[in-house]
Design an enzyme around this catalytic site. Sequence first.
Site, PDB file in Angstrom:
ATOM      1  N   SER A 562       1.083  -1.142  -0.220  1.00  0.00           N
ATOM      2  CA  SER A 562      -0.012  -0.121  -0.139  1.00  0.00           C
ATOM      3  C   SER A 562       0.946   1.162  -0.071  1.00  0.00           C
ATOM      4  CB  SER A 562      -0.982   0.062   1.162  1.00  0.00           C
ATOM      5  OG  SER A 562      -1.987   0.957   0.761  1.00  0.00           O
ATOM      6  N   ASP A 642      -8.888  -5.190  -5.156  1.00  0.00           N
ATOM      7  CA  ASP A 642      -8.483  -4.198  -4.534  1.00  0.00           C
ATOM      8  C   ASP A 642      -8.955  -2.860  -5.106  1.00  0.00           C
ATOM      9  OD1 ASP A 642      -6.997  -2.295  -3.011  1.00  0.00           O
ATOM     10  OD2 ASP A 642      -4.998  -3.061  -3.463  1.00  0.00           O
ATOM     11  N   HIS A 674      -7.043  -6.128  -1.079  1.00  0.00           N
ATOM     12  CA  HIS A 674      -5.892  -5.429  -0.750  1.00  0.00           C
ATOM     13  C   HIS A 674      -4.837  -6.331   0.073  1.00  0.00           C
ATOM     14  CE1 HIS A 674      -3.968  -1.509  -0.646  1.00  0.00           C
ATOM     15  NE2 HIS A 674      -3.902  -1.318   0.796  1.00  0.00           N
TER      16      HIS A 674
END
Length: 702
Positions: A562, A642, A674
């Site tokens: 991320s 995601d 994610h």
Amino acid sequence: MKSQRREPHRREERPSMARWVFYGWVAIALVGSGTASAPVGAQARRAIRFEDQMAIKRVGDGQISPDGKWVAYVVTNVDVEANRGKRSIWIIPTGGGAAREWITSARNDDTPRWSRDGKRLAFLSTREGAPQIFLADAEGNGVRRVTNVPRGVADFVWSPTGTHLAFTTEVEPDCPDLGCVATRMAAEEKSPVKAVVADRLLYRHWDTFKRGKRSHLFVVTVEGQEPPRDLTPGDFDVPPFSLGDPPAYDFSPDGREIAFARNTEKDEATSTNNDIFILPITGGEAKRLSGGNPGSDTTPRYSPDGQWLAWRSQARNGYEADRFRLMLYHRGTGAIREATAGFDRWVGEYHWAPDSQRVLFIGEDRGREPVWSLPIAGGQPSQLLGQATYTGMSLSGDGRSLVLARTSLRLPTELYLATSDGKEVRPLTTTNRARLDQLDLGAVEEFEYPGALGATVHGFLVLPPQFEPTRKYPMILLIHGGPQGAWLDAWSYRWNPQLWAARGYVIASINPHGSTGYGQAFTEQISGDWGGAVYEDLMKGVDALLRRDYIDPQRLGAAGGSYGGYMVNWMMGHTDRFKALMSHAGVYNLTSMYGATEELWFTEWEFKGNPWDHPELYTRWSPHLFVRNFRTPTLVIHGELDYRVPIGEGLQLFTALQRRGVPSKLLYFPDEGHWILKPQNSRLWHETVFAWFDQWLGKPRP
């Protein structure tokens, strides 16, 4: 994008707390309390393997009975071949004795909650389909179902009177009853058309398209004499989406009123303005209590004496990493005040003491999550239980005993029993002792060094098992997500530094600017400066660690997810010091990212507006504008589902690397979001990641 710091024990598809993931030289010290190894056994130990990581039982959600004699809790067993986890409810006496599996079925049983009188236990189970509330007596017998709602129960709470349960479930807001919801659900499942029509933003979230559905708050009698009553009809979510927070609603002590959080802003994608409402459990018009605060107000909790209603609050709208304060509303006068003024840490999970004179809460501090005690009459919080990472808390009816989930970089989560004055704390469960006795886990150190902007930066180091200081080891820098998150002294079931160190790598986990638990100013510095002070902190951290002779400066790697993936992508364009990189769900093109993500409040806060009216920071800090400098071999990982950092970010990065002729590989998961949560996908993830670093850093000798 706030970091996911703890793993789910209840829903494999949903992580627990927070947002955008992930998850001169000063003194070095061996990590103390909370990081002790497993008991030493006589047999030879070995390094941890992926199979061990999956075999470790995941313990959590400890709930002490009102009389303080028993603790019900959840254990998750992961079956890699079945590609799923199996949850069941266990029980253990606090006075000593063996734990035993208490409530189980062919599917999942979790979320145990005692009634106030301790005579009954409510829990969630998927034994008959979607998650529903079930009841058992205090012996775990006489199990019966209470709810039968079409889309299942998300969470629930008991009324103090023991006569009602409040719960949340998804509905179509224009449906007059749950029968209509069931009809809509059946039609949706039967239809071959899966198209989505949207006329406003936040039409999808994390890994799911909303399809017009809303979460509503219902109340039902325990005996089930009448259908559940929807207390919050309308086109709003109750509670607003929260990742792993406790239920954002609560009954008053007399059971007649309920408080809840709701966001009534027109554009939810750009607003975090959640407010606290109250209404009678018989229904009616809800009264807004926190309308004067533009930020997020959530997780209301009534004091046992009924005088107060507390909630967690952020002051600024659109800033999900604002400091979480504890607010107190006096139910008699209507006055609201902050109870944590001057306290430069966040309030996490909290509970009222039975005498209503103090609040106990978990609050992050320098890479750990101690338990704090706050007197409501005034004064600063004090650490009740420090130097450890606690991830859950439950109080006995008399307030004398606490049950807490505790973890460290050397200890998977177990339950501990403590006195409420903090003077005594001892292990309650030893679920994984036999497994840990077989493992040679790496030593853990914490370190500090001078970072950017004159700040002191803190981190953790995990050394390989059988570490020899005269050898040269490759090092991998792990970069956390968030960016307002932190690496904690905590066991992880996804990014576990012990599993990496077992390969023969030194693993560095640094908490640079933007990290939580080091004061709000330190956390806020990153907004508008994504590639600035954080990058400097990390490079200075690597320099500091390279002063140790056992780290090979020619064999450095870095990996992040991320925001951590963003920083890997940023480093790719700004340094050649790393020999291999891994970018998981990393932000690559800030402009395209804005147009495809869902929680727009995040990007608009971090980059001070949208990219067409305020393009400056999007241009300044976007990794895709530095592709000409990309040279480092890079593994790119992304999931199709995601929606936080959409798949296009990973595909664009991989395309650029390939067109530039940079050695690169793409690992794509069509069925993950994610996080990589399915056990067999996790196995492939680890195999691919470790093979990549072995290839480019030279396979270390364990």
